[in-house]
Design an enzyme around this catalytic site. Structure first.
Site, PDB file in Angstrom:
ATOM      1  N   ALA A  74      30.264 -15.355  60.597  1.00 20.88           N
ATOM      2  CA  ALA A  74      31.471 -15.937  60.789  1.00 20.88           C
ATOM      3  C   ALA A  74      31.700 -16.456  61.988  1.00 20.88           C
ATOM      4  O   ALA A  74      30.679 -16.133  63.090  1.00 20.88           O
ATOM      5  CB  ALA A  74      32.631 -14.850  60.446  1.00 20.88           C
ATOM      6  N   GLY A 119      28.616 -12.373  58.373  1.00 20.68           N
ATOM      7  CA  GLY A 119      29.023 -13.134  57.339  1.00 20.68           C
ATOM      8  C   GLY A 119      28.004 -13.862  56.556  1.00 20.68           C
ATOM      9  O   GLY A 119      28.102 -14.083  55.252  1.00 20.68           O
ATOM     10  N   GLU A 122      26.334 -11.504  54.176  1.00 19.78           N
ATOM     11  CA  GLU A 122      27.333 -11.070  53.242  1.00 19.78           C
ATOM     12  C   GLU A 122      27.129 -12.323  52.271  1.00 19.78           C
ATOM     13  O   GLU A 122      27.401 -12.090  50.894  1.00 19.78           O
ATOM     14  CB  GLU A 122      28.700 -10.788  53.808  1.00 19.78           C
ATOM     15  N   GLU A 142      28.595  -6.777  63.058  1.00 21.95           N
ATOM     16  CA  GLU A 142      29.850  -6.935  63.278  1.00 21.95           C
ATOM     17  C   GLU A 142      30.471  -5.786  64.512  1.00 21.95           C
ATOM     18  O   GLU A 142      31.318  -5.987  65.354  1.00 21.95           O
ATOM     19  CB  GLU A 142      30.800  -6.726  62.253  1.00 21.95           C
TER      20      GLU A 142
HETATM   21  N1  DAK Z   1      29.810 -18.130  65.684  1.00 23.85           N
HETATM   22  C1  DAK Z   1      29.756 -19.077  66.516  1.00 23.85           C
HETATM   23  N2  DAK Z   1      28.814 -19.881  67.177  1.00 23.85           N
HETATM   24  C2  DAK Z   1      27.725 -19.121  67.056  1.00 23.85           C
HETATM   25  C3  DAK Z   1      27.456 -17.840  66.370  1.00 23.85           C
HETATM   26  C4  DAK Z   1      28.654 -17.296  65.411  1.00 23.85           C
HETATM   27  N3  DAK Z   1      28.639 -16.370  64.594  1.00 23.85           N
HETATM   28  N4  DAK Z   1      26.198 -17.742  66.494  1.00 23.85           N
HETATM   29  C5  DAK Z   1      25.645 -18.540  67.150  1.00 23.85           C
HETATM   30  N5  DAK Z   1      26.676 -19.559  67.547  1.00 23.85           N
HETATM   31  C6  DAK Z   1      26.380 -20.723  68.422  1.00 23.85           C
HETATM   32  C7  DAK Z   1      26.089 -20.003  69.972  1.00 23.85           C
HETATM   33  O1  DAK Z   1      27.457 -19.754  70.286  1.00 23.85           O
HETATM   34  C8  DAK Z   1      25.551 -21.351  70.518  1.00 23.85           C
HETATM   35  O2  DAK Z   1      26.301 -22.576  70.669  1.00 23.85           O
HETATM   36  P1  DAK Z   1      26.434 -23.039  72.010  1.00 23.85           P
HETATM   37  O3  DAK Z   1      26.699 -22.076  73.346  1.00 23.85           O
HETATM   38  O4  DAK Z   1      25.149 -23.843  72.279  1.00 23.85           O
HETATM   39  O5  DAK Z   1      27.674 -24.066  72.241  1.00 23.85           O
HETATM   40  C9  DAK Z   1      24.502 -21.882  69.120  1.00 23.85           C
HETATM   41  O6  DAK Z   1      25.152 -21.291  68.147  1.00 23.85           O
HETATM   42  C10 DAK Z   1      23.183 -21.272  69.419  1.00 23.85           C
HETATM   43  O7  DAK Z   1      23.166 -19.775  69.587  1.00 23.85           O
HETATM   44  P2  DAK Z   1      22.396 -19.205  71.021  1.00 23.85           P
HETATM   45  O8  DAK Z   1      22.417 -19.930  72.208  1.00 23.85           O
HETATM   46  O9  DAK Z   1      23.119 -17.923  70.974  1.00 23.85           O
HETATM   47  O10 DAK Z   1      20.884 -19.020  70.196  1.00 23.85           O
HETATM   48  P3  DAK Z   1      19.924 -17.809  70.435  1.00 23.85           P
HETATM   49  O11 DAK Z   1      18.645 -18.164  69.873  1.00 23.85           O
HETATM   50  O12 DAK Z   1      19.960 -17.521  72.083  1.00 23.85           O
HETATM   51  O13 DAK Z   1      20.700 -16.458  69.713  1.00 23.85           O
HETATM   52  C11 DAK Z   1      21.646 -15.398  67.825  1.00 23.85           C
HETATM   53  C12 DAK Z   1      20.919 -16.490  68.175  1.00 23.85           C
HETATM   54  C13 DAK Z   1      21.854 -15.586  66.319  1.00 23.85           C
HETATM   55  C14 DAK Z   1      20.907 -14.237  67.997  1.00 23.85           C
HETATM   56  C15 DAK Z   1      22.798 -15.500  68.687  1.00 23.85           C
HETATM   57  O14 DAK Z   1      23.456 -16.754  68.396  1.00 23.85           O
HETATM   58  C16 DAK Z   1      23.923 -14.295  68.166  1.00 23.85           C
HETATM   59  O15 DAK Z   1      23.792 -13.280  68.329  1.00 23.85           O
HETATM   60  N6  DAK Z   1      24.867 -14.847  67.556  1.00 23.85           N
HETATM   61  C17 DAK Z   1      25.893 -14.204  66.865  1.00 23.85           C
HETATM   62  C18 DAK Z   1      25.408 -13.418  65.707  1.00 23.85           C
HETATM   63  C19 DAK Z   1      26.652 -12.504  65.134  1.00 23.85           C
HETATM   64  O16 DAK Z   1      27.370 -11.495  66.063  1.00 23.85           O
HETATM   65  N7  DAK Z   1      27.029 -12.741  64.068  1.00 23.85           N
HETATM   66  C20 DAK Z   1      27.906 -11.955  63.482  1.00 23.85           C
HETATM   67  C21 DAK Z   1      29.153 -12.509  63.699  1.00 23.85           C
HETATM   68  S1  DAK Z   1      30.371 -11.136  63.072  1.00 23.85           S
HETATM   69  C22 DAK Z   1      36.245 -11.514  59.295  1.00 23.85           C
HETATM   70  C23 DAK Z   1      35.435 -11.572  58.253  1.00 23.85           C
HETATM   71  C24 DAK Z   1      33.930 -11.725  58.392  1.00 23.85           C
HETATM   72  C25 DAK Z   1      33.602 -11.216  59.827  1.00 23.85           C
HETATM   73  C26 DAK Z   1      34.238 -11.109  60.657  1.00 23.85           C
HETATM   74  C27 DAK Z   1      35.849 -11.322  60.417  1.00 23.85           C
HETATM   75  N8  DAK Z   1      37.704 -11.428  59.186  1.00 23.85           N
HETATM   76  C28 DAK Z   1      38.342 -11.463  58.068  1.00 23.85           C
HETATM   77  C29 DAK Z   1      38.335 -12.069  60.372  1.00 23.85           C
HETATM   78  C30 DAK Z   1      32.256 -11.303  59.896  1.00 23.85           C
HETATM   79  C31 DAK Z   1      31.941 -11.293  61.212  1.00 23.85           C
HETATM   80  C32 DAK Z   1      30.697 -11.904  61.554  1.00 23.85           C
HETATM   81  O17 DAK Z   1      29.778 -12.397  60.757  1.00 23.85           O
END
Ligand code: DAK
Length: 269
Positions: A74, A119, A122, A142
């Site tokens: 997400a 997400g 999911e 998450e």
């Molecule tokens: N959201 C927004 N931007 C993201 C992103 C994300 N999930 N993942 C990556 N990006 C963006 C980064 O911010 C970066 O943008 P800039 O800084 O260049 O503007 C760009 O994509 C490239 O990412 P990285 O520079 O970080 O690239 P790396 O190769 O160094 O790392 C990575 C790749 C996938 C390991 C890293 O980006 C990362 O850890 N990303 C986050 C992964 C993550 O934690 N995903 C799960 C998010 S939690 C909800 C419903 C559902 C959910 C939550 C709430 N509600 C009902 C409210 C679900 C939550 C999730 O999915």
């Protein structure tokens, strides 16, 4: 075969049609295809539109553009300022997308090439099964953000990999590679590269399309609805679906063809 056509569902989601196949691509590579509210709304529209086409759609491939990610989760930025109520609304929208994918009678294969996190995993779990490239990785990170899965991970991940493995993945937020994802049953098949992934997914859909469309749709309905129910209630769904198959022309054609020792000519009716 008709020329493939492309339909935009908002700037970040496009639907390409190739006859009775559809390829839905999340195209927001700068954010690793993260699911913003706009992307979720566009996905909902895309799958509702495909559903409205009924048996004109026999299979869907869902993928992410850019070669680095299926979906990295997400959109973390768009979640930063949400109130608890808005958080619930965001969760509901994600669940509606998953329901639209599960409600489509045709099979949907998640074609994962890169990160499928949070997400993103999911979303893949709402598809009928997951194919991936060898370089892909999977996780529910998450808890690293103080969140829990919000688009169905606590429900569908245990169904896919078992309760203990789902707990381990969700409590640790650990990322696993494609080989481990296959080992635990999360991913059905993996491929050397993106081209092989799509060739493999298309070959599977070709096998499915040789069968009676109503039967595939009924099987999907029962499999989706029965998941997680108690045995007695689940078998009632199968009984109803089995009966519904007798209402279809294709079932009578399939049985007649077997008896007459010929290849069936299914029409989708
Ligand atoms: N959201 C927004 N931007 C993201 C992103 C994300 N999930 N993942 C990556 N990006 C963006 C980064 O911010 C970066 O943008 P800039 O800084 O260049 O503007 C760009 O994509 C490239 O990412 P990285 O520079 O970080 O690239 P790396 O190769 O160094 O790392 C990575 C790749 C996938 C390991 C890293 O980006 C990362 O850890 N990303 C986050 C992964 C993550 O934690 N995903 C799960 C998010 S939690 C909800 C419903 C559902 C959910 C939550 C709430 N509600 C009902 C409210 C679900 C939550 C999730 O999915």
């Amino acid at each position: 075969m008709a020329e493939p056509s492309i339909q935009e569902n908002g700037p970040d989601v496009r639907v390409e049609r190739d006859g009775d196949l559809a390829i839905v691509t999340i195209d927001r590579p700068k954010a690793l295809n993260a699911l913003s509210p706009d992307v979720l709304s566009a996905l909902l529209t895309a799958f509702e539109t495909l559903s409205a086409e009924g048996s004109a759609v026999r299979g869907v491939l869902l993928t992410g553009a850019g070669g680095r990610a299926f979906v990295a989760g997400a959109d973390i930025r768009s979640m930063a300022e949400l109130t608890p109520e808005q958080g619930e609304d965001a969760s509901r929208l994600g669940h509606r997308v998953a329901a639209a994918i599960e409600g489509l009678p045709a099979p949907v294969i998640a074609c994962v090439d890169g990160f499928a996190l949070g997400g993103g995993l999911e979303l893949a779990l709402a598809c009928d099964f997951i194919y991936a490239t060898d370089a892909s990785s999977f996780g529910q990170p998450e808890v690293h953000l103080g969140l829990i899965p919000g688009f169905g991970g606590t429900v569908r991940l245990p169904r896919a990999v078992g309760l203990a493995r789902a707990k381990e993945l969700i409590y640790t937020g650990r990322r696993i590679d494609a080989a481990e994802a296959i080992e635990i049953g999360l991913v059905s098949r993996s491929f050397a590269d993106r081209d092989a992934l799509f060739a493999g997914a298309r070959a599977t859909l070709d096998e499915v399309r040789a069968n009676a469309a109503p039967a595939v749709g009924l099987a999907k309905r029962v499999l989706v609805d029965a998941a997680g129910r108690r045995t007695e209630s689940a078998t009632e769904l199968e009984i109803a679906g089995f009966g519904d198959a007798f209402r279809t022309e294709d079932m009578h054609e399939g049985v007649a063809a077997f008896i007459e020792k010929r290849v069936p000519e299914f029409t989708g009716a």
